[in-house]
Write an enzyme that holds these catalytic residues in place. Structure first.
Site, PDB file in Angstrom:
ATOM      1  N   GLU A 253     -15.169 -36.884   0.746  1.00 26.87           N
ATOM      2  CA  GLU A 253     -16.201 -37.782   1.259  1.00 26.87           C
ATOM      3  C   GLU A 253     -17.437 -36.915   1.443  1.00 26.87           C
ATOM      4  O   GLU A 253     -17.488 -36.058   2.323  1.00 26.87           O
ATOM      5  CB  GLU A 253     -15.754 -38.418   2.576  1.00 26.87           C
ATOM      6  CG  GLU A 253     -16.543 -39.675   2.931  1.00 26.87           C
ATOM      7  CD  GLU A 253     -17.937 -39.377   3.455  1.00 26.87           C
ATOM      8  OE1 GLU A 253     -18.909 -39.603   2.696  1.00 26.87           O
ATOM      9  OE2 GLU A 253     -18.061 -38.914   4.581  1.00 26.87           O
ATOM     10  N   CYS A 287     -23.844 -39.245   6.816  1.00 27.37           N
ATOM     11  CA  CYS A 287     -23.816 -39.346   5.353  1.00 27.37           C
ATOM     12  C   CYS A 287     -24.348 -40.690   4.864  1.00 27.37           C
ATOM     13  O   CYS A 287     -24.886 -40.783   3.767  1.00 27.37           O
ATOM     14  CB  CYS A 287     -22.395 -39.117   4.832  1.00 27.37           C
ATOM     15  SG  CYS A 287     -21.161 -40.272   5.482  1.00 27.37           S
ATOM     16  N   PHE A 383     -30.752 -35.446   5.301  1.00 27.41           N
ATOM     17  CA  PHE A 383     -29.884 -35.234   6.460  1.00 27.41           C
ATOM     18  C   PHE A 383     -30.712 -34.936   7.708  1.00 27.41           C
ATOM     19  O   PHE A 383     -30.421 -34.042   8.497  1.00 27.41           O
ATOM     20  CB  PHE A 383     -28.866 -34.119   6.199  1.00 27.41           C
ATOM     21  CG  PHE A 383     -27.484 -34.461   6.711  1.00 27.41           C
ATOM     22  CD1 PHE A 383     -26.761 -35.488   6.139  1.00 27.41           C
ATOM     23  CD2 PHE A 383     -26.922 -33.757   7.765  1.00 27.41           C
ATOM     24  CE1 PHE A 383     -25.491 -35.807   6.598  1.00 27.41           C
ATOM     25  CE2 PHE A 383     -25.661 -34.072   8.247  1.00 27.41           C
ATOM     26  CZ  PHE A 383     -24.945 -35.094   7.657  1.00 27.41           C
TER      27      PHE A 383
END
Length: 487
Positions: A253, A287, A383
């Site tokens: 992931e 994410c 991010f």
């Protein structure tokens, strides 16, 4: 009674049901908002990983043989303990990670739900009867894989650890958990203390904080056949390569650069509310964060103005001491990466409509206007709390912009016509899509995962995804009389 005591905070390797110092160097646990030291931890080494894997493999065989009701009971007790110790755990999450209290509470609640969901797995059917052309009973049966290696990142350490740890244990496996050293208390120590209190037998959950060498040791150890990794796409590629060379399954992931598409019929205030949450919740360190805002040209200027106004009014500061909307990013390296992408993107038609600056580790919520498909802040995963906004004229242009990314994790579409949104989502390849919502959503019973650079597909959440991730399938046949052959 507190879940964590001083020994747990200073000797953070948990192996064979006991706390002890790791064999590696000792580092400080730093509060990003203040720079204060919250404790110390001794890191694990590859040698610690090998020893933990050996004992985990032994403990796993007995655990898998236990009645399913016993395994389910441990998961149910664990779920109750997340609720019982929620305030203490959330406080540590605020201090260690920099999460605002609402985010920390959400993480603890999600961990509780993950354990409740996992507690149903031991009692589920573990095989099926299938037809056979021979006079025999033919069936498939699911078996635990053995020892699962779980590597979890810094950003949401509780959720990104428990969503693999809980189902893996419930299905009869042992787990080697390697949390990020920056967030090893809430990403590792809490889980070890909680499952021990829940009655999990010794050796089944081993907590090994460490760096890249420890992660590689987990991936390559011959007693660990399945790896569950959550982290950046470059690191995930390395994990996938190592796992593949050792013929192991790797559930990856990875990163994302998710798009929020605002159609021409959308209400601007509604869209701005969704956009702000999608880009700035938890400082953008998720994410699924909305990394690209695609807004119809008829709404574009109004959208940018209102989003920038919202950014200017959001308070940023220490979440443990002030009422703030955004806390700190995790460290200076992450802050500098964020700021580098912002500054390299500005120029020509691209401008900072709000934010674009920082104080220590507190990065202001930022809006970049005039971005295009070639703007660094639009093409790369930031991010951080940055909202790059691009315009489109037709649905075909929106599809092309949204799909022009190596990532394929989440998608949000804002429109008054929900079915139009569904039709548009069908044209944009992602693992997750939300109509009239932003991109950051997660539920314990829903399959979660991305495609392309975002990972190897849905494999967390929901019974079927978890069973496929953490068990092996065996074909079994049974005859009442032995078969005979011509020689």
């Amino acid at each position: 009674m507190a879940l964590l005591d001083e020994a747990h905070r200073n000797e953070l390797i948990f192996t064979d049901g006991a706390w002890r110092a790791g064999s590696g160097e000792t580092i400080d646990v730093i509060e990003p908002a203040t720079g204060d030291t919250l404790g110390q931890l001794a890191l694990a080494t590859p040698g610690d990983v090998a020893a933990a894997a050996r004992s985990a493999a032994v403990a796993q065989r007995e655990w898998a043989a236990r009645p399913h009701v016993e395994r389910a009971a441990v998961l149910r007790r664990a779920a109750g303990l997340w609720a019982e110790h929620a305030e203490e755990i959330a406080w540590w999450n605020v201090r260690e990670v920099g999460a605002v209290p609402g985010m920390a509470a959400f993480a603890v609640h999600t961990a509780e739900q993950e354990c409740w969901e996992a507690s149903s797995l031991p009692g589920r059917p573990y095989g099926e009867l299938i037809p056979s052309g021979e006079p025999r009973l033919s069936m498939t049966r699911r078996y635990p894989v053995g020892v699962v290696g779980v590597i979890a990142p810094f950003n949401v350490p509780i959720i990104l650890a428990i969503r693999s740890v809980a189902p893996a244990l419930a299905l009869g496996n042992a787990v080697l958990l390697k949390p990020d050293p920056r967030t090893a208390v809430t990403g590792g120590v809490v889980l070890a203390a909680l499952f021990r209190e829940a009655g999990l037998p010794d050796g089944l959950l081993q907590v090994l904080p460490g760096g890249r060498d420890v992660g590689e040791a987990v991936v390559t150890d011959p007693r660990v056949p399945v790896i569950s990794f959550t982290g950046s796409t470059p690191a995930g590629r390395r994990v996938g390569e190592l796992a593949g060379s050792h013929l192991k399954r790797a559930h990856l992931e990875l990163g994302g650069n998710s798009a929020l598409v605002v159609l021409s019929d959308a209400d601007v205030d509604t869209a701005v509310n969704l956009a702000a949450w999608g880009s700035w919740f938890h400082q953008g360190q998720i994410c699924m964060t909305t990394g690209r805002h695609l807004v119809h040209e008829s709404l574009y200027d109004d959208f940018v103005e209102r989003l920038a106004d919202k950014a200017a009014k959001l308070p940023v500061g220490d979440p443990a001491r002030d009422q703030v909307a955004l806390g700190p990013v995790i460290d200076a390296g992450q802050r500098d990466k964020i700021h580098g992408l912002v500054t390299s993107s500005v120029g020509g038609d691209v401008r900072v409509a709000a934010g674009g600056d920082y104080d220590r580790l507190f990065y202001r919520p930022t809006v970049l206007a005039g971005v295009t498909a070639s703007t660094p802040a639009f093409t790369e995963e930031i991010f951080g709390p940055v909202a790059p906004v691009a315009r489109f004229g037709t649905l075909d242009e929106a599809v092309a912009l949204a799909g022009d990314s190596e990532y394929g994790l989440s998608l949000g579409i804002v429109t008054r016509d929900a079915m139009r949104g569904v039709e548009l989502a069908d044209r944009i390849p992602t693992g997750i899509a939300h109509i009239n919502d932003q991109t950051v959503n997660d539920e314990a019973n829903a399959p979660f995962g991305g495609i392309g650079g975002s990972g190897t597909g849905s494999r967390f959440g929901g019974a079927q995804a978890n069973i496929e991730a953490f068990t092996e399938t065996r074909w079994i046949t049974v005859r009442s009389q032995a078969a005979t052959y011509p020689f």
